[in-house]
Design an enzyme around this catalytic site. Structure first.
Site, mmCIF file in Angstrom:
data_model
loop_
_atom_site.group_PDB
_atom_site.id
_atom_site.type_symbol
_atom_site.label_atom_id
_atom_site.label_comp_id
_atom_site.label_asym_id
_atom_site.label_seq_id
_atom_site.Cartn_x
_atom_site.Cartn_y
_atom_site.Cartn_z
ATOM 1 C CB CYS A 1 -56.883 -16.211 49.069
ATOM 2 S SG CYS A 1 -56.089 -14.698 48.419
ATOM 3 C CD1 TRP B 1 -52.576 -20.641 44.853
ATOM 4 C CD2 TRP B 1 -53.836 -21.379 46.870
ATOM 5 N NE1 TRP B 1 -52.837 -19.672 45.998
ATOM 6 C CE2 TRP B 1 -53.389 -20.073 47.224
ATOM 7 C CE3 TRP B 1 -54.525 -22.021 47.924
ATOM 8 C CZ2 TRP B 1 -53.491 -19.522 48.320
ATOM 9 C CZ3 TRP B 1 -55.003 -21.704 49.026
ATOM 10 C CH2 TRP B 1 -54.459 -20.191 49.314
ATOM 11 N NE ARG C 1 -45.659 -16.234 46.007
ATOM 12 C CZ ARG C 1 -45.133 -17.348 46.860
ATOM 13 N NH1 ARG C 1 -44.200 -17.932 46.717
ATOM 14 N NH2 ARG C 1 -46.219 -17.777 47.588
ATOM 15 C CD GLU D 1 -53.734 -6.603 41.918
ATOM 16 O OE1 GLU D 1 -54.360 -6.271 43.026
ATOM 17 O OE2 GLU D 1 -52.457 -6.840 41.991
ATOM 18 C CE1 TYR E 1 -51.020 -13.332 53.557
ATOM 19 C CE2 TYR E 1 -52.546 -11.249 53.983
ATOM 20 C CZ TYR E 1 -52.391 -12.616 53.609
ATOM 21 O OH TYR E 1 -53.399 -13.427 53.334
#
Length: 310
Positions: A63, A95, A121, A139, A186
């Site tokens: 990630c 995950w 999520r 974040e 993305y």
């Protein structure tokens, strides 16, 4: 995702789409800050004071958002923040831990420990407070800045990733690179319409061309000093040829075809602490485990990244 604290369905990368069928990313749900005196930060509540051995970081090496925080942890000398690395392959429950972490098998269980009725999520990175048994922040942009300034004298002071005289310029380039490149790949890879894909594709390569010109004089985005903007850019560039070029259909050019960006990538990898945050094996196995993009789960042998010693 979690709905009222219960896992609701098999994991899917596309959270929501806009009117054109474009990928829309979820907003992070935990926004508290660690500060030197425990006072509230720009968002969230107070009580999260800078201390050794109090905080834990959950990451996945595939990630880019999580890798931002690992790089900041290394550059700022915050080794007393412990780390758990999740498995690279994304499962039907998101995950997963290789070995159970304090009784948890999946990251979403960490979320429901912090908020038993959480809806959303379960993403990485997660910064966990071992004393209060809760999530401080999930974040990556916040955590990056927190690691830079939130630990005061406990952190390495030689590098300031967000120096006051550059903050407005850093904010401006971060916003541009995020939309067009960091998240742009993305938006291309997870687009659900041709229009959304082509718009994102054009922005990705427009941004790469712009950065190629900017970095002709290097060494970093703002001259000799490495800043958080470089960290945020690097984590996308290092994944480009290994994942985004093929799997996300960003195939106009490879990063290796850009002379200045390739040299910049090598310079970033030479900064002490950064190379150790990169695992091309995890990156490839992780991205190519996304069933909606690669149903058979076959991981490509290439690309050849020997020039970067990866």
């Amino acid at each position: 995702m979690l709905v009222n604290g219960r896992w609701s369905a098999d994991w899917h990368p596309v959270q929501s789409t806009d009117a054109k069928g474009g990928f829309v990313r979820q907003t992070s749900g935990f926004r508290n800050w660690i500060t030197p005196d425990g006072a509230p930060g720009p968002t969230g509540e107070g009580g999260f004071g800078a201390e050794r051995d109090r905080y834990h970081l959950f990451v996945a090496l595939i990630c880019p958002w999580a890798s931002r925080t690992l790089i900041a942890r290394a550059l700022k000398g915050l080794s007393f923040i412990s780390v758990s690395v999740l498995e690279p392959m994304v499962t039907d429950q998101g995950w997963r831990f290789g070995d159970q972490a304090d009784g948890a098998g999946y990251l979403h269980e960490i979320y429901t420990r912090a908020a038993p009725h959480y809806t959303g999520r379960a993403t990485v990175p997660v910064l966990w407070d071992k004393h209060r048994k809760t999530i401080v922040n999930n974040e990556s942009a916040d955590i990056l800045r927190m690691f830079n300034a939130g630990f005061g004298s406990l952190a390495e002071s030689a590098i300031d990733l967000y120096p006051p005289h550059l903050q407005a310029d850093i904010d401006a380039i971060n916003e541009r690179i995020y939309h067009r490149l960091n998240n742009g790949v993305y938006r291309a890879g997870f687009a659900t319409t041709q229009q959304a894909y082509e718009e994102a594709f054009a922005e990705v390569f427009g941004m790469l061309d712009e950065l190629e010109a900017r970095l002709a004089d290097g060494p970093f985005l703002f001259g000799d000093g490495l800043t958080e903007a470089d960290v945020r850019l690097f984590v996308t560039l290092i994944r480009f040829d290994a994942a985004y070029h093929g799997l996300f259909k960003c195939n106009l050019r490879r990063l290796a075809d850009y002379e200045n960006l390739s040299a910049y990538l090598a310079r970033m990898l030479a900064v002490p602490g950064i190379r150790e945050t990169v695992s091309i094996d995890h990156i490839k196995r992780g991205y190519y485990s996304i069933k909606v993009l690669n149903p058979n789960g076959i991981v490509p042998v290439g690309p050849d990244l020997t020039s970067l010693a990866l």
